[in-house]
Design a protein around this motif. Structure first.
Motif, short mmCIF file in Angstrom:
data_model
loop_
_atom_site.label_atom_id
_atom_site.label_comp_id
_atom_site.label_asym_id
_atom_site.label_seq_id
_atom_site.Cartn_x
_atom_site.Cartn_y
_atom_site.Cartn_z
N ARG A 113 0.81 -1.22 0.00
CA ARG A 113 0.00 0.00 0.00
C ARG A 113 0.85 1.27 0.00
NH1 ARG A 113 -2.75 -1.05 5.09
NH2 ARG A 113 -3.29 1.15 5.08
N GLY A 114 2.15 1.10 0.14
CA GLY A 114 3.06 2.25 0.09
C GLY A 114 2.91 3.21 1.26
N LYS B 19 7.18 1.78 3.90
CA LYS B 19 8.47 2.27 3.38
C LYS B 19 9.61 1.89 4.32
CE LYS B 19 6.42 5.92 0.72
NZ LYS B 19 5.64 7.11 1.05
N ASP C 159 10.09 -2.03 4.22
CA ASP C 159 10.67 -2.51 2.97
C ASP C 159 12.19 -2.62 3.06
OD1 ASP C 159 10.63 -3.40 0.43
OD2 ASP C 159 10.34 -1.44 -0.53
#
Ligand code: ATP
Ligand code: MG
Length: 196
Positions: free
Chosen positions: A42-43, A48, A51
Motif C-alpha cells: 500500500r506504500g 516504506k 521494505d
C-alpha cells in the motif's frame, strides 16, 4: 479463548501451519510478515520503513511492531482466540504481548516451537525464493535472517519455558504430519485448561 504463539526460524513453516490451525480451531491468524508486506504494497510510511529492513533481513523496531500488533488485536473484538505468527520475535515483544493480553483479561495458552535444522531451512527458503517474489528469500538475506533469529529470537524460548507454555514440534515431515503433532499439543491444552 485459545491464544497460540506459533514460533520458529524463518522457513520453519509458521505461515502454513497457522493457516491449518486457523481453519480447524476458528482462530484469527495475525501474521506480522503478512501485515508488513501489506503495508509495503500500500506504500504507507510503515511500509516504506519495513521494505528496507525486511530486504536486509533486519527487524522492524520493537515499539512500532508492538503498536501494530496492539492495533490488530483491537480489530477483532469477537475473536475466539488468536494465532500469533511472527510475533513475539524478541524478548521485549514477548513481554509486551503478555501485557497487552493481560489488559484484555486473556493470555497466551501455548507456544509451539516448530523445530527445523538450519540446512533444511536454507534449502526451503532458496526454493521458496524461486516463486515467492519476496525480497528476503535470497541467499545473503537468508543467512542474515537466520543469524538475527539466533541472537534476538531464540531467547524467546526461555521466556515461554519459564511459563511452562513452550512445546517443541518436530518441523520435518509432511505438512500434515507436522499439523498432527501441533493438534496433539493444542488439544491437550484445551482439555486440561478450564480457564485460558
Ligand atoms: P516463515 O517463513 O516461517 O513464515 P519468515 O521469518 O520467513 O517466516 P515473516 O514472518 O513473513 O518471515 O517475516 C518477514 C520479515 O518481517 C522478518 O524477517 C522481519 O524483517 C519482519 N518482521 C516480521 N515480524 C516481525 C517482528 N515481530 N518484529 C520485527 N520484525 C518483524
Ligand atoms: Mg510467514
Amino acid at each position: 479463548m485459545l491464544n497460540v504463539v506459533i514460533f520458529g526460524a524463518p522457513g520453519s513453516g509458521k505461515g502454513t501451519q497457522s493457516e491449518l490451525i486457523e481453519k480447524k480451531y476458528g482462530l484469527v491468524h495475525l501474521s506480522t510478515g503478512d501485515i508488513l508486506r501489506a503495508e509495503i504494497a500500500r506504500g504507507t510510511d510503515i511500509g516504506k520503513l519495513a521494505d528496507g529492513l525486511i530486504s536486509k533481513g533486519q527487524f522492524i523496531p520493537d515499539d512500532l511492531m508492538i503498536d501494530i500488533l496492539n492495533g490488530q488485536i483491537d480489530q477483532y473484538p469477537t475473536a475466539k482466540g488468536f494465532i500469533f505468527d511472527g510475533f513475539p520475535r524478541t524478548v521485549p515483544q514477548a513481554d509486551a504481548l503478555d501485557s497487552m493480553l493481560k489488559r484484555r483479561n486473556i493470555r497466551v495458552s501455548i507456544m509451539l516451537n516448530i523445530d527445523v535444522d538450519t540446512n533444511e531451512l536454507v534449502k526451503r527458503l532458496i526454493n521458496r525464493g524461486k516463486t515467492s517474489g519476496r525480497s528476503d528469500d535470497n541467499l545473503q538475506t537468508i543467512h542474515q535472517r537466520i543469524q538475527v533469529y539466533e541472537t534476538k529470537t531464540l531467547p524467546v524460548i526461555q521466556f515461554y519455558d519459564r511459563q511452562h507454555k513452550h512445546h517443541r514440534i518436530q518441523g520435518t515431515g509432511t505438512m500434515e504430519e507436522v499439523f498432527e503433532r501441533i493438534c496433539k499439543e493444542i488439544d491437550s491444552v484445551i482439555s486440561y485448561s478450564v480457564i485460558w
